[in-house]
Design an enzyme around this catalytic site. Structure first.
Site, PDB file in Angstrom:
ATOM      1  N   ASP A   1     -23.330   9.883 -40.290  1.00  0.00           N
ATOM      2  CA  ASP A   1     -24.019  10.627 -39.010  1.00  0.00           C
ATOM      3  C   ASP A   1     -23.198  11.826 -39.020  1.00  0.00           C
ATOM      4  O   ASP A   1     -22.815  12.627 -38.147  1.00  0.00           O
ATOM      5  CB  ASP A   1     -23.679   9.893 -37.788  1.00  0.00           C
ATOM      6  CG  ASP A   1     -24.591  10.471 -36.733  1.00  0.00           C
ATOM      7  OD1 ASP A   1     -25.517  11.310 -36.814  1.00  0.00           O
ATOM      8  OD2 ASP A   1     -24.557  10.336 -35.402  1.00  0.00           O
TER       9      ASP A   1
ATOM     10  N   PHE B   1     -22.012   6.405 -29.077  1.00  0.00           N
ATOM     11  CA  PHE B   1     -21.616   5.394 -28.737  1.00  0.00           C
ATOM     12  C   PHE B   1     -21.053   5.263 -27.064  1.00  0.00           C
ATOM     13  O   PHE B   1     -20.815   4.308 -26.653  1.00  0.00           O
ATOM     14  CB  PHE B   1     -20.169   4.962 -29.246  1.00  0.00           C
ATOM     15  CG  PHE B   1     -20.923   4.775 -30.854  1.00  0.00           C
ATOM     16  CD1 PHE B   1     -20.643   5.799 -31.696  1.00  0.00           C
ATOM     17  CD2 PHE B   1     -21.271   3.733 -31.255  1.00  0.00           C
ATOM     18  CE1 PHE B   1     -21.037   5.620 -33.031  1.00  0.00           C
ATOM     19  CE2 PHE B   1     -21.777   3.385 -32.722  1.00  0.00           C
ATOM     20  CZ  PHE B   1     -21.501   4.620 -33.662  1.00  0.00           C
TER      21      PHE B   1
END
Ligand SMILES: *[C@@H]1O[C@H](CO)[C@@H](O)[C@H](O)[C@H]1NC(C)=O
Ligand SMILES: *[C@@H]1O[C@H](CO)[C@@H](O)[C@H](O)[C@H]1NC(C)=O
Ligand SMILES: *[C@@H]1O[C@H](CO)[C@@H](O)[C@H](O)[C@H]1NC(C)=O
Ligand SMILES: *[C@@H]1O[C@H](CO)[C@@H](O)[C@H](O)[C@H]1NC(C)=O
Ligand SMILES: *[C@@H]1O[C@H](CO)[C@@H](O)[C@H](O)[C@H]1NC(C)=O
Ligand SMILES: *[C@@H]1O[C@H](CO)[C@@H](O)[C@H](O)[C@H]1NC(C)=O
Ligand SMILES: *[C@@H]1O[C@H](CO)[C@@H](O)[C@H](O)[C@H]1NC(C)=O
Ligand SMILES: *[C@@H]1O[C@H](CO)[C@@H](O)[C@H](O)[C@H]1NC(C)=O
Ligand SMILES: *[C@@H]1O[C@H](CO)[C@@H](O)[C@H](O)[C@H]1NC(C)=O
Length: 898
Positions: free
Chosen positions: A718, A603
């Site tokens: 993830d 991110f």
């Protein structure tokens, strides 16, 4: 304004070298360096006879001692430069650094030596001479032999400057203390003395003004280049001729003999031949000489008078025979000597048969040709180390060439071929910042700057030194943090970096942070803290009331409706980790303006930071592309801050300030599991099998909590080794959980039209059909992590289209039944085979194609505890692997074991 004046002004205004101006106009001393060695530092004067200004030698050399010659050698006729000197009783090589000079410029350098019994030792006698060598850079200029105490020895060289300075070195070879009385440097035109080039210099043998009846020496200002033309003793069979008219130079004369010299000449008195000879100097290595004959007709020849002659004894002569000098115009005949094999050289000027007049000779110069065969240090390295020397005022034997010859290489400097590869400036009293000159040392492998007084930041450019292997910065006063690029090199094992622990390990000096906290913030924090503490204590108390049968020591959730808090440990979460909303400015302060990158996640970038109370944190800035729906983010972030578990990385706080979105996590010192498996962690070394099992169990417990402890369950989406972080004692925690709900993925992760995250190699095979992820998808990813722990290998190998997934690789090896093939070779056979078998089986189940065949995380936790018990029975704790933490060996069998 006259035209020549305008031309001069034009060049002056352009700032063009004054050498040019001198050619056009008056002789000038600009560009001269005139050093009177041994006069008091900073003292200057103008010489009465020549009007040349002289300076002291302090700025050109750091070593040596000043002396006056003994009073009994002083007399009024002695030029001032000869009355003082600098002597070098210590050091094998002492060098003057002459600057400024133009790199590739051509220069005449002259040194003089007058002993004058300056040391009271009555040396410099023929039976007790002082012998030393004079060098230009790394090449011999002349061997000096001082055998007369009152005589002034003088030597001159013409050479090309190979750098922006010229080193003149005196070398002590054990036959007396070197000394020097004066040193003079004069710029020449590059077109002059073409025999002087990068490969050869010319050392003066003699420069004689012929036919003069005075004993006056001609030099500046009569000679604009300040060459010294000595009067020549007349041979008995020569007679003098002279003129008072000016003798002009050709416009592009390559020697520019001064008129004062050319106005007198000799001719043979009674013959048609003029001869002279010279002998090789004692100990002179030269066997070849460069000879220049300066000729000009001084009589206005009328009628059929003619002067024409041939020159013999000069090879490759220019111009070729015969020669007829022009009236009042200076001309030159020059070339090398013939190789005779004898120690004597003869040159003769013989009138041709057509000539009615004998040959004429106005002046002559003879130079020994010196090859510049010794290799100098790479010029870029020389420039860099010279700049370092100047910046830090290094007072060592840092003179002359840094590397060569080897015997005189600089203290603390080591070289390979012509490059500097090591610098040791430890405890050298350096102050100030690390200068950029270090960045120019392209071949440097070893740099020790320890125990100096260096300050300022540790510069980024140190990481650009591609050959650097050892960097020692210990014992200085740097501020700021270690540049990320440098740290990364260290982490990859490419660099041995030694640095003070307060920079390396404790980048949150409490002093600095205390200053930043303003009083109102302290008050607010205290109030908030007290209130929160009361609220938390109340909640904890309520939960104890509500949840009967809770084990002692376990504790409450922190106000979250999502998670049951069953496995939470209240005591282990001090208030510093209570969630907070930060402003962007607070983040800037915490991260010292985002100076240290510790990772790049799916991110955005992750930075190291320090919270006000000195706790280290990781600040994850969310890239704009991933910040979809600020409202959603806020809600989710607030949610996440409530999730606390021993095996989950805590969210300390978050930031939503304008366009800036960030999450602030607890800092995990040892980085992620992938790096540790690769052996690039700070400790280096290999994780032992037991540690791997413990990490596997920690991670499994973190995931189990997300799946079972939270309602609705949190699917990580993830799970991978780079999302499992290790703390100081190698305790493992799951990172980045819950983010999938808050954000879209970006380039680092698998992208689909759905809000999916995942990393190739870890993605549930079923996902490709269902586009759904559930707890079993996390189990699949976790199974891959287990296989990585066992094999040490990444999930996809080799990279590229031929890649084989780790589950297939292990399955095919399993088929052959050999566990040794599967287990990470770095363990060197140090593992309990039974537990490995169990874990391999478990991993294969987790990575089953069909999700229904995969166990739950609770099953996984159970199985792992059993495996760990096997290991703890089988192995003496004290002998376990490299990462074992003393005193923590039994932890694994403690609270988490059954
Ligand atoms: C040299 O002589 C001058 C003048 O006599 C004196 O000032 C100076 O101190 C002497 N220098 C040394 C090094 O003795
Ligand atoms: C100046 O030049 C004259 C003549 O060459 C010489 O005798 C004298 O010593 C010189 N004086 C100085 C101070 O150099
Ligand atoms: C090169 O250096 C060596 C060692 O100092 C010296 O003996 C030799 O004379 C030098 N050669 C030249 C051409 O200066
Ligand atoms: C030094 O010079 C003296 C006198 O010119 C001479 O006798 C002696 O041999 C020379 N020594 C060397 C080593 O060249
Ligand atoms: C020493 O040099 C002086 C000139 O400076 C000279 O007069 C004297 O004769 C020389 N002595 C010897 C021994 O050569
Ligand atoms: C040389 O002499 C001739 C005749 O004697 C005269 O015409 C000529 O100007 C002289 N040349 C120079 C340059 O003085
Ligand atoms: C080092 O630098 C500090 C600050 O510039 C100064 O106070 C201190 O005296 C220096 N120490 C040494 C040994 O030079
Ligand atoms: C670090 O040191 C440099 C130079 O001494 C100074 O200009 C700078 O303000 C210092 N920075 C911090 C954060 O202390
Ligand atoms: C600096 O560190 C290097 C590497 O750790 C070490 O070899 C060297 O001895 C250190 N220097 C000093 C002065 O301690």
């Amino acid at each position: 304004m006259s035209l020549p004046n305008m031309v001069i002004w034009f060049f002056l205004l352009l700032g063009v070298s004054v050498v040019t101006v001198r050619v056009l106009g008056q002789p000038s001393t600009d560009g001269f360096i005139s050093i009177d060695c041994g006069i008091p530092d900073g003292y200057t004067y103008t010489d009465d006879n020549t009007s040349i200004p002289y300076v002291s030698d302090g700025q050109f050399i750091d070593t040596g001692t000043s002396y006056n010659i003994s009073a009994s050698y002083l007399d009024d006729t002695l030029p001032r430069q000869r009355t003082t000197l600098r002597s070098f009783p210590t050091g094998a090589r002492n060098c003057y650094t002459l600057r400024p000079v133009m790199q590739d410029g051509k220069y005449l350098i002259r040194a003089t030596f007058t002993y004058g019994n300056y040391d009271g030792l009555h040396r410099a006698r023929p039976d007790n001479p002082i012998l030393f060598d004079l060098y230009i850079g790394v090449n011999l200029w002349k061997s000096i032999n001082i055998s007369n105490a009152s005589f002034t020895y003088s030597t001159e060289v013409m050479t090309i400057a190979s750098a922006e300075f010229i080193s003149v070195c005196l070398i002590n070879n054990g036959s007396g203390t070197p000394f020097i009385s004066s040193l003079e440097l004069r710029p020449l035109e590059n077109t002059m003395y073409r025999a002087v080039n990068d490969s050869y210099s010319l050392v003066l043998y003699s420069r004689l003004n012929l036919g003069t009846t005075t004993d006056k020496t001609v030099r500046f200002p009569d000679d604009g280049y300040d060459r010294v033309w000595r009067p020549c003793r007349n041979e008995p069979d020569w007679s003098e001729v002279s003129t008072t008219s000016r003798v002009r130079n050709y416009p592009k004369d390559v020697f520019e003999a001064p008129s004062a010299v050319m106005q007198t000449a000799v001719i043979p008195a009674n013959s048609s031949s003029l001869n002279f000879y010279w002998d090789i100097e004692d100990g002179d290595p030269a066997s070849e000489y460069y000879v220049i004959l300066h000729i000009s007709e001084l009589q206005n020849l009328t009628g059929n008078k003619m002067r024409q002659f041939d020159v013999y004894g000069i090879e490759r002569m220019s111009p070729p025979n015969p020669h007829s000098p022009l009236y009042l115009v200076s001309d030159s005949i020059f070339g090398n000597t013939l190789e005779t094999g004898y120690s004597r050289y003869n040159v003769s000027l013989d009138a041709t048969t057509d000539s009615t007049l004998p040959p004429i000779l106005n002046a002559r110069e003879i130079y020994a040709i010196r090859p510049l065969s010794n290799v100098t240090t790479d010029i870029r390295d020389v420039d860099a180390i010279m700049a370092i020397k100047v910046q830090y005022q290094v007072k060592k034997n840092w003179m002359g060439d840094p590397c060569s010859p080897k015997d005189y290489a600089w203290d603390g400097v080591s070289c390979d071929a012509s490059m500097i590869v090591a610098i040791n400036l430890s405890s050298s009293g350096l102050t100030g910042v690390i200068g950029s000159s270090f960045a120019r040392l392209k071949a440097i492998e070893y740099l020790d700057l320890s125990y100096n007084n260096l300050t300022g930041p540790i510069p980024d450019f140190l990481a650009d030194l591609s050959s650097l292997q050892v960097l020692n910065l210990t014992g200085n006063h740097f501020n700021g943090t270690i540049p990320d690029a440098l740290r990364s090199k260290k982490d990859k094992g490419l660099l041995v970096l030694s640095i003070d622990p307060c920079i390396d390990e404790n980048p949150c000096p409490s002093k600095k942070n205390k200053k930043k906290i303003t009083a109102p913030i302290i008050v607010i924090l205290s109030v908030v803290g007290v209130v929160l503490l009361l609220v938390l204590m109340f909640i904890a108390w309520r939960l104890r009331q509500r949840v009967p049968g809770m084990t002692p020591g376990a504790s409450a959730r922190l106000g979250s409706e999502d998670c049951s808090g069953q496995k939470m440990d209240f005591e282990s979460y001090p208030l510093q980790f209570e969630s907070r909303q930060f402003t962007y400015m607070q983040l800037v302060n915490m991260t010292d303006d985002f100076v240290r990158v510790i990772g790049k996640g799916g991110f955005g970038m992750v930075y190291h930071g320090c919270s006000e109370n000195g706790t280290e944190v990781a600040v994850k800035m969310l890239s704009e592309s991933s910040s979809q729906g600020a409202k959603e983010f806020l809600a989710e972030a607030q949610n996440l801050t409530r999730i606390h578990h021993r095996n989950l990385v805590s969210l300390v706080g978050y930031c939503k300030d304008g366009n800036y979105l960030a999450l602030v996590y607890e800092y995990m010192r040892r980085g992620n599991l992938r790096e540790n498996l690769n052996g690039v962690s700070e400790l280096g070394g290999t994780l032992s099998w037991r540690k791997r099992l413990q990490i596997a169990l920690d991670a499994a417990q973190g995931l189990e909590y997300l799946h079972k402890g939270c309602k609705p369950p949190i699917i990580h989406r993830d799970v991978k080794t780079s999302n499992i972080l290790l703390g100081e004692d190698l305790e493992a925690k799951i990172a980045d959980f819950g983010l999938a709900r808050a954000f879209h993925s970006d380039a680092h992760t698998h992208v689909s039209t759905l809000r999916v995250v995942g990393t190739p190699g870890y993605i549930d095979p079923e996902f490709h059909n269902s586009f759904q992820q559930n707890e079993k998808s996390d189990v699949y990813g976790y199974g891959v992590v287990l296989l990585e722990l066992i094999t040490g290998q990444p999930p996809l190998l080799p990279p590229g289209p031929e890649t084989v997934h780790i589950a297939q690789r292990v399955a095919s090896k399993l088929a052959r039944g050999n566990i040794d093939d599967i287990v990470d070779a770095r363990l060197q056979g140090e593992y309990d085979a039974n537990s490995v078998w169990k874990v391999v089986e478990l991993a294969m189940k987790c990575t089953a194609q069909a999700s229904t065949q995969r166990p739950t995380m609770s099953d996984v936790v159970m199985q792992l505890k059993e495996s760990l018990a096997l290991v703890n029975e089988g192995i003496d704790v004290s002998q376990d692997g490299a990462f074992e933490i003393p005193g923590k060996g039994s932890v694994t069998a403690g609270p988490t074991a059954r």
